[in-house]
Design a protein around this motif. Sequence first.
Motif, PDB file in Angstrom:
ATOM      1  N   UNK A 121       0.701  -1.268   0.051  1.00 49.77           N
ATOM      2  CA  UNK A 121       0.005   0.072   0.084  1.00 49.77           C
ATOM      3  C   UNK A 121       0.908   1.328   0.047  1.00 49.77           C
ATOM      4  N   UNK A 122       0.315   2.307  -0.365  1.00 47.23           N
ATOM      5  CA  UNK A 122       0.756   3.612  -0.178  1.00 47.23           C
ATOM      6  C   UNK A 122       0.577   4.266   0.945  1.00 47.23           C
ATOM      7  N   UNK A 123       1.108   5.198   1.710  1.00 44.05           N
ATOM      8  CA  UNK A 123       0.947   5.727   3.004  1.00 44.05           C
ATOM      9  C   UNK A 123       0.768   7.476   2.759  1.00 44.05           C
ATOM     10  N   UNK A 124      -0.250   8.011   3.279  1.00 43.83           N
ATOM     11  CA  UNK A 124      -0.428   9.416   3.407  1.00 43.83           C
ATOM     12  C   UNK A 124       0.479   9.944   4.631  1.00 43.83           C
ATOM     13  N   UNK A 125       1.063  10.851   4.369  1.00 43.54           N
ATOM     14  CA  UNK A 125       1.880  11.402   5.379  1.00 43.54           C
ATOM     15  C   UNK A 125       1.006  12.391   6.341  1.00 43.54           C
ATOM     16  N   UNK A 126       0.701  12.134   7.402  1.00 39.96           N
ATOM     17  CA  UNK A 126      -0.257  13.129   8.238  1.00 39.96           C
ATOM     18  C   UNK A 126       0.194  14.202   8.609  1.00 39.96           C
ATOM     19  N   UNK A 127      -0.477  15.348   8.658  1.00 46.57           N
ATOM     20  CA  UNK A 127       0.034  16.621   9.267  1.00 46.57           C
ATOM     21  C   UNK A 127      -0.431  16.445  10.740  1.00 46.57           C
ATOM     22  N   UNK A 128      -1.705  15.667  11.010  1.00 46.04           N
ATOM     23  CA  UNK A 128      -2.164  15.714  12.209  1.00 46.04           C
ATOM     24  C   UNK A 128      -0.979  14.786  13.205  1.00 46.04           C
ATOM     25  N   UNK A 129      -0.721  15.372  14.452  1.00 51.83           N
ATOM     26  CA  UNK A 129       0.414  14.813  15.193  1.00 51.83           C
ATOM     27  C   UNK A 129      -0.353  14.289  16.581  1.00 51.83           C
ATOM     28  N   UNK A 130       0.548  13.269  17.130  1.00 52.23           N
ATOM     29  CA  UNK A 130      -0.223  12.501  18.122  1.00 52.23           C
ATOM     30  C   UNK A 130       0.306  13.241  19.413  1.00 52.23           C
ATOM     31  N   UNK A 131      -0.406  13.722  20.268  1.00 52.97           N
ATOM     32  CA  UNK A 131       0.012  14.496  21.625  1.00 52.97           C
ATOM     33  C   UNK A 131       0.602  13.386  22.366  1.00 52.97           C
ATOM     34  N   UNK A 132       1.832  13.637  23.194  1.00 56.66           N
ATOM     35  CA  UNK A 132       2.467  12.989  24.148  1.00 56.66           C
ATOM     36  C   UNK A 132       1.579  12.927  25.204  1.00 56.66           C
TER      37      UNK A 132
END
Length: 271
Positions: A121-132
């Motif tokens: 598959x291809x991946x989309x690079x998400x701009x949304x970041x996961x909070x730590x």
Amino acid sequence: MPVWIDGRPAALLPVTDRGLAYGDGLFETIAVRQGHIALLERHLQRLGEGARRLALPLDLALVRSELLAFAGELGHGVAKLIVTRGDGQRGYAPPADAHCRRILSGNPPPAYPVGHRLDGIRLHPCATRLAEQPLLAGLKHLNRLEQVLARAEWQDPACAEGLMCDSSGRVIEGVFSNLFMVRGGELLTPSLARCGVAGVMRAEILVRAAAAGVATRIGDLDCAELLAADEVFLCNSQYGIWPVVALDCHRWPVGELTRKLQGLLVDLVDA
């Protein structure tokens, strides 16, 4: 498809439920094959750890018995288990006499294209970041707004998943998958000590890979290390393993170790 609440067929949920008001709870998405629950013990282990960390008074023996009965009725598909702290009054303070609510719903098995497993598959690079947030890291808690925002970023069917990083730029996981990479024959997966979901398939892959003599390592990984990997793949409890072949202009092959690990999971995944 069946819906049970607290062990009985039902369709209505009180508006006072804390899962609805605050996301105060956990969930598991469980593959059911011919009435059998795949990775049952791993799901229960993760659920029990989440209940311990959130101080939910959950009866795991009761959950197990309900899951087994529900899987028998569902037969083949996906069982979603939601556990909330139950009813409560207005305000964040957990009630002293909380009674966990257990919600089970069934759905048909997902119809993923065969090519995702075979060709990658291809991946989309998400701009949304996961909070730590280490207190919640690894848990499959009910607040999935980061994933909702990330999944809304793309509509291109050519991308089957999205890559999510944390607020410091470390690669963590897919929107609904865990991430692995291979470098020099070693199997690497990101640390989930700060954020991310500790997937049951991720745990199973690490154990089966080690048993097969594959060197494994969990640690902090950045985008440069991802791009330098020899192989990349994603996993979850429904589809097993999808090779990743592209992220933007970067390409990876479907590698030998990825294929080997797919073969080690044939007992858990629909063909």
